[in-house]
Write a protein that holds these residues in place. Structure first.
Motif, PDB file in Angstrom:
ATOM      1  N   ASP A  74       0.825  -1.210   0.000  1.00 38.26           N
ATOM      2  CA  ASP A  74       0.000   0.000   0.000  1.00 38.26           C
ATOM      3  C   ASP A  74       0.862   1.265   0.000  1.00 38.26           C
ATOM      4  OD1 ASP A  74      -2.328  -1.469  -0.048  1.00 38.26           O
ATOM      5  OD2 ASP A  74      -2.626  -1.405   2.128  1.00 38.26           O
ATOM      6  N   TYR A  75       1.938   1.261   0.783  1.00 36.18           N
ATOM      7  CA  TYR A  75       2.855   2.412   0.787  1.00 36.18           C
ATOM      8  C   TYR A  75       3.470   2.607  -0.604  1.00 36.18           C
ATOM      9  CZ  TYR A  75       2.931   3.338   5.838  1.00 36.18           C
ATOM     10  OH  TYR A  75       2.600   3.699   7.130  1.00 36.18           O
ATOM     11  N   GLU A  78       0.737   4.071  -2.872  1.00 37.81           N
ATOM     12  CA  GLU A  78       0.375   5.435  -2.466  1.00 37.81           C
ATOM     13  C   GLU A  78       1.434   6.462  -2.851  1.00 37.81           C
ATOM     14  OE1 GLU A  78      -0.197   5.004   1.700  1.00 37.81           O
ATOM     15  OE2 GLU A  78      -1.990   3.739   1.490  1.00 37.81           O
ATOM     16  N   THR A  79       2.695   6.054  -2.884  1.00 36.99           N
ATOM     17  CA  THR A  79       3.784   7.008  -3.142  1.00 36.99           C
ATOM     18  C   THR A  79       4.290   6.941  -4.571  1.00 36.99           C
ATOM     19  OG1 THR A  79       5.460   5.404  -2.386  1.00 36.99           O
ATOM     20  CG2 THR A  79       4.531   6.912  -0.731  1.00 36.99           C
TER      21      THR A  79
END
Length: 366
Positions: A74-75, A78-79
């Motif tokens: 997810d990180y 998201e980035t």
């Protein structure tokens, strides 16, 4: 009395010397064998009888939890496209150093703090002096390297007909994300638990170097990752089985105990290229027999194995590296391939195609 004590001491010295020589001989013998690359010591190298060092990884104990896999992914998503993109594999490798490879210590806050450090300092500066980071980075890349990236996927759209009706119209969309799939087709029920390392006795006493996923006979089995079919046919332990190499040669996926009589997707052959999400076979309970096409397993299930290969010498024999894929299958459940049935042939196939830039071209595959 003095002579007796002196003689006793001589005998004791001789016995100690004999024990030392025996131990020294054992150690020399062991040193000529293959040594195990243990994650706990950061990477001992194998030294052969000729004294040459083999600098490839000898062992991987992959125990990253599905919770940690999901949050790291997810990180990454998201980035993506930001100035501070966090690569999920690098993030997990950094945490592995902190945990000594033991993700039973994982905390959500630890990962959040690691992300802040990576974004503020950069992963290279942050890990420059971490002794074991390179090992974990390479090991985790071998496990997860083909699973996330840019690809194109089909999606359902609608197109209006002249009579006012509507029909499905396929559209292509470029995405960055998870391009690996669950081994079980979307919508089919199954159950699982972590059984890696459990005892097995057919043929000989051994540990279970895979993961069993229980379900219904005929459940479509899906290619987790794109690759090349390396093995196809009968094995007395795995029954009808399929072995698929990833394109980078680091991962060998093993799907076993496939359905009696019709185990494989129609037309599948050894040497074929498959895409992640393709139907490759059907769940069954074949195996545990030297006679082909025998149902000798108690319950219908897929045996899924994942072997890591850092050197071709690790493909077969005592140096094989098989990892626990239970947390990986739980993570991949978020991306299941939707399938449709052809009533005429009774075959299942994927509903939506993908275009993976990692797929070799026709000229490369010749």
């Amino acid at each position: 009395m003095e002579k007796s004590d002196k003689g006793l001491r001589i005998v004791q010295v001789e016995m100690m010397l004999l024990i030392f020589l025996i131990l020294f001989g054992v150690l020399r013998c062991l040193s000529s064998k293959t040594s195990v690359f243990a994650a706990s010591d950061g990477g001992a190298q194998e030294t052969g009888q000729d004294g040459a060092e083999n600098d490839y990884i000898q062992w991987v104990d992959f125990n990253v939890s599905d919770e940690a896999l999901s949050r790291a992914y997810d990180y990454d998503i998201e980035t993506y496209l930001s100035d501070s993109h966090v690569n999920w594999i690098e993030l997990l490798a950094y945490l592995a150093v902190q945990y000594g490879g033991d993700f039973s210590q994982y905390r959500v806050q630890d990962m959040a703090e690691a992300v802040e450090k990576i974004q503020s300092q950069g992963i290279e500066a942050l890990t420059a002096n971490l002794k074991y980071y390179d090992y974990y980075r390479e090991a985790y890349e071998a496990v997860l390297g083909g699973m996330v990236g840019v690809y194109e996927t089909e999606e359902a759209g609608t197109a209006s007909g002249g009579d006012g009706s509507s029909a499905e119209n396929r559209v292509w969309k470029q995405v960055y994300g998870l391009k690996a799939f669950s081994p079980i087709a979307k919508g089919f029920p199954y159950s699982e638990y972590d059984d890696f390392g459990a005892s097995r006795s057919y043929g000989y006493q051994r540990n279970h170097l895979g993961h069993d996923i229980l379900g219904q006979v005929g459940t479509p089995i899906i290619a987790i990752e794109s690759g090349t079919v390396r093995a196809l046919g009968w094995n007395q332990f795995g029954g009808w089985r399929i072995g698929i190499d990833s394109f980078d040669g680091k991962r060998y996926y093993y799907y076993a105990h496939l359905r009696q009589d019709r185990p494989y997707a129609e037309g599948l052959e050894e040497g074929d290229i498959v895409q992640a999400g393709d139907v490759i076979g059907y769940m069954g309970r074949t195996g545990y027999s030297t006679e082909e096409n025998t149902n000798n397993i108690d319950v219908y299930h897929l045996h899924l194995g994942l072997q890591l290969i850092f050197d071709e010498s690790q493909r077969e024999g005592p140096n094989e590296i098989w990892i626990d894929v239970y947390p990986l299958t739980r993570f991949l459940a978020r991306h299941a391939s939707e399938t449709v049935r052809n009533d005429a042939t009774k075959e299942w196939s994927r509903r939506y195609q993908i275009r993976d830039p990692e797929m070799p071209t026709a000229s490369e595959n010749e």
